[in-house]
Design a protein around this motif. Structure first.
Motif, PDB file in Angstrom:
ATOM      1  N   ARG A  36      38.002  48.928  47.703  1.00  0.00           N
ATOM      2  CA  ARG A  36      39.038  49.011  48.738  1.00  0.00           C
ATOM      3  C   ARG A  36      38.628  48.215  49.977  1.00  0.00           C
ATOM      4  O   ARG A  36      39.428  47.471  50.528  1.00  0.00           O
ATOM      5  N   TYR A  37      37.388  48.365  50.415  1.00  0.00           N
ATOM      6  CA  TYR A  37      36.930  47.637  51.603  1.00  0.00           C
ATOM      7  C   TYR A  37      36.956  46.127  51.384  1.00  0.00           C
ATOM      8  O   TYR A  37      37.369  45.367  52.268  1.00  0.00           O
ATOM      9  N   VAL A  38      36.511  45.683  50.221  1.00  0.00           N
ATOM     10  CA  VAL A  38      36.525  44.253  49.924  1.00  0.00           C
ATOM     11  C   VAL A  38      37.963  43.745  49.892  1.00  0.00           C
ATOM     12  O   VAL A  38      38.288  42.715  50.498  1.00  0.00           O
ATOM     13  N   LEU A  39      38.835  44.467  49.202  1.00  0.00           N
ATOM     14  CA  LEU A  39      40.230  44.038  49.089  1.00  0.00           C
ATOM     15  C   LEU A  39      40.948  44.072  50.437  1.00  0.00           C
ATOM     16  O   LEU A  39      41.734  43.171  50.744  1.00  0.00           O
ATOM     17  N   ALA A  40      40.658  45.059  51.255  1.00  0.00           N
ATOM     18  CA  ALA A  40      41.296  45.146  52.575  1.00  0.00           C
ATOM     19  C   ALA A  40      40.914  43.952  53.432  1.00  0.00           C
ATOM     20  O   ALA A  40      41.785  43.321  54.064  1.00  0.00           O
ATOM     21  N   LEU A  95      47.564  45.682  38.063  1.00  0.00           N
ATOM     22  CA  LEU A  95      48.046  44.690  39.029  1.00  0.00           C
ATOM     23  C   LEU A  95      46.946  43.708  39.420  1.00  0.00           C
ATOM     24  O   LEU A  95      47.137  42.491  39.402  1.00  0.00           O
ATOM     25  N   LEU A  96      45.783  44.223  39.759  1.00  0.00           N
ATOM     26  CA  LEU A  96      44.721  43.368  40.284  1.00  0.00           C
ATOM     27  C   LEU A  96      44.153  42.404  39.246  1.00  0.00           C
ATOM     28  O   LEU A  96      43.793  41.272  39.587  1.00  0.00           O
ATOM     29  N   GLU A  97      44.083  42.816  37.988  1.00  0.00           N
ATOM     30  CA  GLU A  97      43.604  41.896  36.958  1.00  0.00           C
ATOM     31  C   GLU A  97      44.557  40.721  36.801  1.00  0.00           C
ATOM     32  O   GLU A  97      44.122  39.571  36.692  1.00  0.00           O
ATOM     33  N   CYS A  98      45.860  40.997  36.780  1.00  0.00           N
ATOM     34  CA  CYS A  98      46.851  39.912  36.683  1.00  0.00           C
ATOM     35  C   CYS A  98      46.737  38.980  37.877  1.00  0.00           C
ATOM     36  O   CYS A  98      46.781  37.753  37.730  1.00  0.00           O
ATOM     37  N   LEU A  99      46.585  39.547  39.045  1.00  0.00           N
ATOM     38  CA  LEU A  99      46.476  38.752  40.268  1.00  0.00           C
ATOM     39  C   LEU A  99      45.203  37.908  40.255  1.00  0.00           C
ATOM     40  O   LEU A  99      45.230  36.714  40.599  1.00  0.00           O
ATOM     41  N   ALA A 100      44.101  38.489  39.826  1.00  0.00           N
ATOM     42  CA  ALA A 100      42.827  37.763  39.784  1.00  0.00           C
ATOM     43  C   ALA A 100      42.894  36.601  38.802  1.00  0.00           C
ATOM     44  O   ALA A 100      42.437  35.492  39.105  1.00  0.00           O
ATOM     45  N   ASP A 105      40.772  33.849  41.093  1.00  0.00           N
ATOM     46  CA  ASP A 105      40.177  34.208  42.372  1.00  0.00           C
ATOM     47  C   ASP A 105      38.919  35.044  42.170  1.00  0.00           C
ATOM     48  O   ASP A 105      38.976  36.152  41.627  1.00  0.00           O
ATOM     49  N   GLY A 106      37.789  34.527  42.615  1.00  0.00           N
ATOM     50  CA  GLY A 106      36.508  35.215  42.450  1.00  0.00           C
ATOM     51  C   GLY A 106      36.423  36.532  43.190  1.00  0.00           C
ATOM     52  O   GLY A 106      35.829  37.491  42.682  1.00  0.00           O
ATOM     53  N   VAL A 107      36.997  36.618  44.377  1.00  0.00           N
ATOM     54  CA  VAL A 107      36.960  37.870  45.133  1.00  0.00           C
ATOM     55  C   VAL A 107      37.738  38.949  44.382  1.00  0.00           C
ATOM     56  O   VAL A 107      37.265  40.076  44.226  1.00  0.00           O
ATOM     57  N   LEU A 108      38.914  38.595  43.897  1.00  0.00           N
ATOM     58  CA  LEU A 108      39.712  39.577  43.159  1.00  0.00           C
ATOM     59  C   LEU A 108      39.048  39.965  41.842  1.00  0.00           C
ATOM     60  O   LEU A 108      39.141  41.118  41.419  1.00  0.00           O
ATOM     61  N   HIS A 109      38.364  39.016  41.208  1.00  0.00           N
ATOM     62  CA  HIS A 109      37.599  39.364  40.002  1.00  0.00           C
ATOM     63  C   HIS A 109      36.493  40.359  40.352  1.00  0.00           C
ATOM     64  O   HIS A 109      36.221  41.291  39.591  1.00  0.00           O
ATOM     65  N   GLY A 110      35.855  40.182  41.504  1.00  0.00           N
ATOM     66  CA  GLY A 110      34.837  41.132  41.950  1.00  0.00           C
ATOM     67  C   GLY A 110      35.410  42.512  42.204  1.00  0.00           C
ATOM     68  O   GLY A 110      34.806  43.529  41.843  1.00  0.00           O
ATOM     69  N   VAL A 111      36.586  42.554  42.801  1.00  0.00           N
ATOM     70  CA  VAL A 111      37.260  43.837  43.044  1.00  0.00           C
ATOM     71  C   VAL A 111      37.566  44.524  41.719  1.00  0.00           C
ATOM     72  O   VAL A 111      37.318  45.724  41.562  1.00  0.00           O
ATOM     73  N   THR A 112      38.079  43.766  40.751  1.00  0.00           N
ATOM     74  CA  THR A 112      38.392  44.384  39.458  1.00  0.00           C
ATOM     75  C   THR A 112      37.119  44.852  38.755  1.00  0.00           C
ATOM     76  O   THR A 112      37.137  45.879  38.084  1.00  0.00           O
ATOM     77  N   HIS A 113      36.027  44.134  38.936  1.00  0.00           N
ATOM     78  CA  HIS A 113      34.757  44.565  38.347  1.00  0.00           C
ATOM     79  C   HIS A 113      34.335  45.928  38.918  1.00  0.00           C
ATOM     80  O   HIS A 113      33.932  46.832  38.174  1.00  0.00           O
ATOM     81  N   LEU A 114      34.443  46.080  40.230  1.00  0.00           N
ATOM     82  CA  LEU A 114      34.126  47.372  40.854  1.00  0.00           C
ATOM     83  C   LEU A 114      35.038  48.479  40.331  1.00  0.00           C
ATOM     84  O   LEU A 114      34.591  49.603  40.069  1.00  0.00           O
TER      85      LEU A 114
END
Length: 130
Positions: A36-40, A95-100, A105-114
């Motif tokens: 959440r913090y990374v995505l925010a 949602l986030l996997e499709c967006l990544a 997008d590496g940041v979104l891939h990191g968020v989905t990994h978390l």
């Protein structure tokens, strides 16, 4: 004839104690909060409508998870707060996997990994227990 085991005592608990279920929930929640913090932060920088919507959804799920964490019992792997958390994570990931992937997008891939880690823990990963 032997009576069947109560679900909390039998295979449905997978050998977890109530305290361990709470630990699992807490660990999963911590991973979710990190995501959440990374995505925010990221959504504030990119100012993309879909990313902002994903952030808002994850914030709502984190708020709900925090409220459930304050309960005395979180249930087990089949009923209660752990499966609720897992369902929330599944929705966020859809949602986030499709967006990544669509944005590569590496940041979104990191968020989905978390979030995948959080979901794995919420579904009973004993490896995180001390």
């Amino acid at each position: 004839m032997k009576r069947p085991a109560h679900p909390k005592e039998g295979p449905l608990s997978n050998g977890f104690t109530p305290n361990q279920f709470k630990q699992l929930y807490n660990h999963a929640f911590q991973h979710m909060e990190c995501a959440r913090y990374v995505l925010a932060d990221y959504a504030d920088r990119v100012q993309d409508g879909v990313t902002i919507a994903a952030r808002d959804m994850l914030v709502a799920f984190c708020d709900s998870a925090r409220a459930r964490l304050e309960q005395e019992e979180v249930g087990d792997l089949l009923a209660g707060s752990l499966p609720d958390l897992s369902r929330d994570l599944e929705l966020a990931l859809s949602l986030l996997e499709c967006l990544a992937v669509s944005n590569d997008d590496g940041v979104l891939h990191g968020v989905t990994h978390l979030l995948h880690s959080a979901q794995r823990i919420a579904e009973g990963d004993k490896g995180v227990l001390a």
